[in-house]
Write an enzyme that holds these catalytic residues in place. Structure first.
Site, mmCIF file in Angstrom:
data_model
loop_
_atom_site.group_PDB
_atom_site.id
_atom_site.type_symbol
_atom_site.label_atom_id
_atom_site.label_comp_id
_atom_site.label_asym_id
_atom_site.label_seq_id
_atom_site.Cartn_x
_atom_site.Cartn_y
_atom_site.Cartn_z
ATOM 1 N N GLY A 1 -74.433 6.669 1.255
ATOM 2 C CA GLY A 1 -73.512 7.551 1.982
ATOM 3 C C GLY A 1 -73.708 9.033 1.652
ATOM 4 O O GLY A 1 -74.827 9.509 1.435
ATOM 5 N N TYR B 1 -54.973 7.014 -0.500
ATOM 6 C CA TYR B 1 -56.156 7.863 -0.316
ATOM 7 C C TYR B 1 -55.767 9.321 -0.084
ATOM 8 O O TYR B 1 -56.295 10.230 -0.731
ATOM 9 C CB TYR B 1 -56.943 7.327 0.884
ATOM 10 C CG TYR B 1 -58.231 8.058 1.170
ATOM 11 C CD1 TYR B 1 -59.319 7.921 0.312
ATOM 12 C CD2 TYR B 1 -58.373 8.853 2.306
ATOM 13 C CE1 TYR B 1 -60.513 8.566 0.577
ATOM 14 C CE2 TYR B 1 -59.557 9.506 2.568
ATOM 15 C CZ TYR B 1 -60.629 9.352 1.697
ATOM 16 O OH TYR B 1 -61.812 10.003 1.961
HETATM 17 P P1 NAD Z 1 -69.401 5.062 0.312
HETATM 18 O O1 NAD Z 1 -67.933 4.840 0.160
HETATM 19 O O2 NAD Z 1 -70.130 4.244 1.315
HETATM 20 O O3 NAD Z 1 -70.121 4.878 -1.104
HETATM 21 C C1 NAD Z 1 -69.448 5.199 -2.276
HETATM 22 C C2 NAD Z 1 -70.384 5.052 -3.464
HETATM 23 O O4 NAD Z 1 -69.583 5.229 -4.631
HETATM 24 C C3 NAD Z 1 -71.038 3.676 -3.569
HETATM 25 O O5 NAD Z 1 -72.431 3.822 -3.799
HETATM 26 C C4 NAD Z 1 -70.342 3.048 -4.769
HETATM 27 O O6 NAD Z 1 -71.161 2.150 -5.487
HETATM 28 C C5 NAD Z 1 -69.978 4.286 -5.586
HETATM 29 N N1 NAD Z 1 -68.883 4.015 -6.511
HETATM 30 C C6 NAD Z 1 -67.749 3.328 -6.242
HETATM 31 N N2 NAD Z 1 -66.998 3.232 -7.344
HETATM 32 C C7 NAD Z 1 -67.672 3.878 -8.335
HETATM 33 C C8 NAD Z 1 -67.415 4.100 -9.703
HETATM 34 N N3 NAD Z 1 -66.306 3.634 -10.288
HETATM 35 N N4 NAD Z 1 -68.319 4.796 -10.429
HETATM 36 C C9 NAD Z 1 -69.450 5.268 -9.855
HETATM 37 N N5 NAD Z 1 -69.748 5.079 -8.540
HETATM 38 C C10 NAD Z 1 -68.875 4.384 -7.809
HETATM 39 O O7 NAD Z 1 -69.683 6.611 0.554
HETATM 40 P P2 NAD Z 1 -69.008 7.641 1.566
HETATM 41 O O8 NAD Z 1 -68.245 6.953 2.656
HETATM 42 O O9 NAD Z 1 -70.074 8.604 1.919
HETATM 43 O O10 NAD Z 1 -67.888 8.373 0.680
HETATM 44 C C11 NAD Z 1 -68.243 9.255 -0.354
HETATM 45 C C12 NAD Z 1 -67.070 10.193 -0.634
HETATM 46 O O11 NAD Z 1 -66.776 10.935 0.543
HETATM 47 C C13 NAD Z 1 -65.778 9.499 -1.057
HETATM 48 O O12 NAD Z 1 -65.112 10.269 -2.031
HETATM 49 C C14 NAD Z 1 -64.997 9.469 0.228
HETATM 50 O O13 NAD Z 1 -63.598 9.421 0.005
HETATM 51 C C15 NAD Z 1 -65.393 10.806 0.834
HETATM 52 N N6 NAD Z 1 -65.172 10.851 2.291
HETATM 53 C C16 NAD Z 1 -65.828 9.959 3.101
HETATM 54 C C17 NAD Z 1 -65.588 9.997 4.466
HETATM 55 C C18 NAD Z 1 -66.261 9.035 5.415
HETATM 56 O O14 NAD Z 1 -65.833 8.950 6.568
HETATM 57 N N7 NAD Z 1 -67.311 8.348 5.016
HETATM 58 C C19 NAD Z 1 -64.683 10.941 4.987
HETATM 59 C C20 NAD Z 1 -64.044 11.823 4.119
HETATM 60 C C21 NAD Z 1 -64.305 11.768 2.766
#
Ligand code: NAD
Length: 249
Positions: free
Chosen positions: A17, A146
């Protein structure tokens, strides 16, 4: 492409991601990146990437996270790790609350606390925290734990920015709208199941929230994270930068 030549970067949630897109973008720009994730198998895919060192770590382990950050002494700290719980306050268990606050906020507090002394000593440091439009910026249904946690990320970011602005430290938050990632794809599948609709319809519901009529891409968020890490952004601190297809406008 702007250069991060020889800068050291510590990026969490780097196995997939947005975190992975940032780690790879920084590495392509010349930074020496420590790519951190709890998922060692997924991290393995990055192990052969030039300028990337992988580190399997649970960022909710305060002591291990603080040690890893201190040992790395990063000039760029990018806190991306986060989890999305579905549900309103009545559906939020104490365990959900604790995980949201520990993973989404406490890990940032611990990492920033470990990184700042070295940054202050060097009179230079850049921290980027991943928040969300779903925070204090916009009320989004069924994102209770969240949104609380991501609002706290904005408070944490602004507080540190105010306290260390005279020390050469810049710290900003990125607030994405909906961005394609493995966990978002899972959220779309979960929505389809809960509402008994097709996956295509579930995806469409997410798309409809975005005035631009599409989901964002992780590389677009990485491009903003790259800008914030470069000297081009040296007058930018304490900000919540939205990248959301117009969702928050
Ligand atoms: P994702 O949720 O698909 O992946 C998250 C990654 O975090 C995974 O590789 C997982 O293994 C890792 N992870 C989870 N728990 C962990 C821990 N305890 N220690 C270390 N690593 C850990 O990725 P994403 O959707 O791109 O989200 C990344 C960030 O962006 C998050 O903080 C999310 O809240 C934020 N975000 C995402 C979106 C979206 O629509 N995707 C929108 C707004 C904000």
């Amino acid at each position: 492409m702007p250069s991060l030549s020889n800068k050291s970067a510590f990026v969490t949630a780097a196995a997939q991601g947005i975190g992975q897109a940032i780690a790879m973008c920084y590495a392509r720009s010349g930074a020496n990146v420590t790519a951190v994730d709890i998922n060692g198998d997924a991290l393995g895919k990055l192990a052969e990437t030039p300028n990337i060192t992988v580190l399997q770590l649970d960022v909710t382990d305060d002591a291990k996270l603080a040690k890893a950050v201190t040992d790395t002494a990063p000039e760029l700290l990018v806190n991306v790790a986060g989890v999305v719980h579905n549900g309103n306050i009545l559906e939020c268990s104490a365990d959900d609350w604790d995980l949201a606050m520990n993973l989404n906020v406490r890990s940032m507090y611990v990492a920033c606390q470990a990184a700042l002394p070295g940054m202050v000593e060097r009179k230079k440091g850049c921290i980027i925290n991943m928040s969300s439009v779903a925070s204090s910026l916009r009320a989004v249904p069924v994102r209770f734990a969240y949104s609380v946690s991501k609002a706290a990320v904005l408070g944490l970011t602004k507080s540190i920015a105010a306290d260390f602005v005279k020390d050469g430290i810049r710290i900003n938050a990125i607030c994405p709208g909906t961005v394609r990632s493995p966990s978002w794809e899972q959220r779309a599948r979960d929505l389809a199941q809960r509402e008994n609709i097709s996956e295509q319809e579930a995806v469409q519901r997410f798309v409809e929230r975005q005035p631009m009529g599409r989901i964002g891409e992780a590389d677009e968020v990485a491009a903003l994270a790259l800008y914030l890490a470069t000297d081009a952004a040296q007058y930018v601190t304490g900000q919540a930068l939205c990248i959301d297809g117009g969702w928050s406008m």
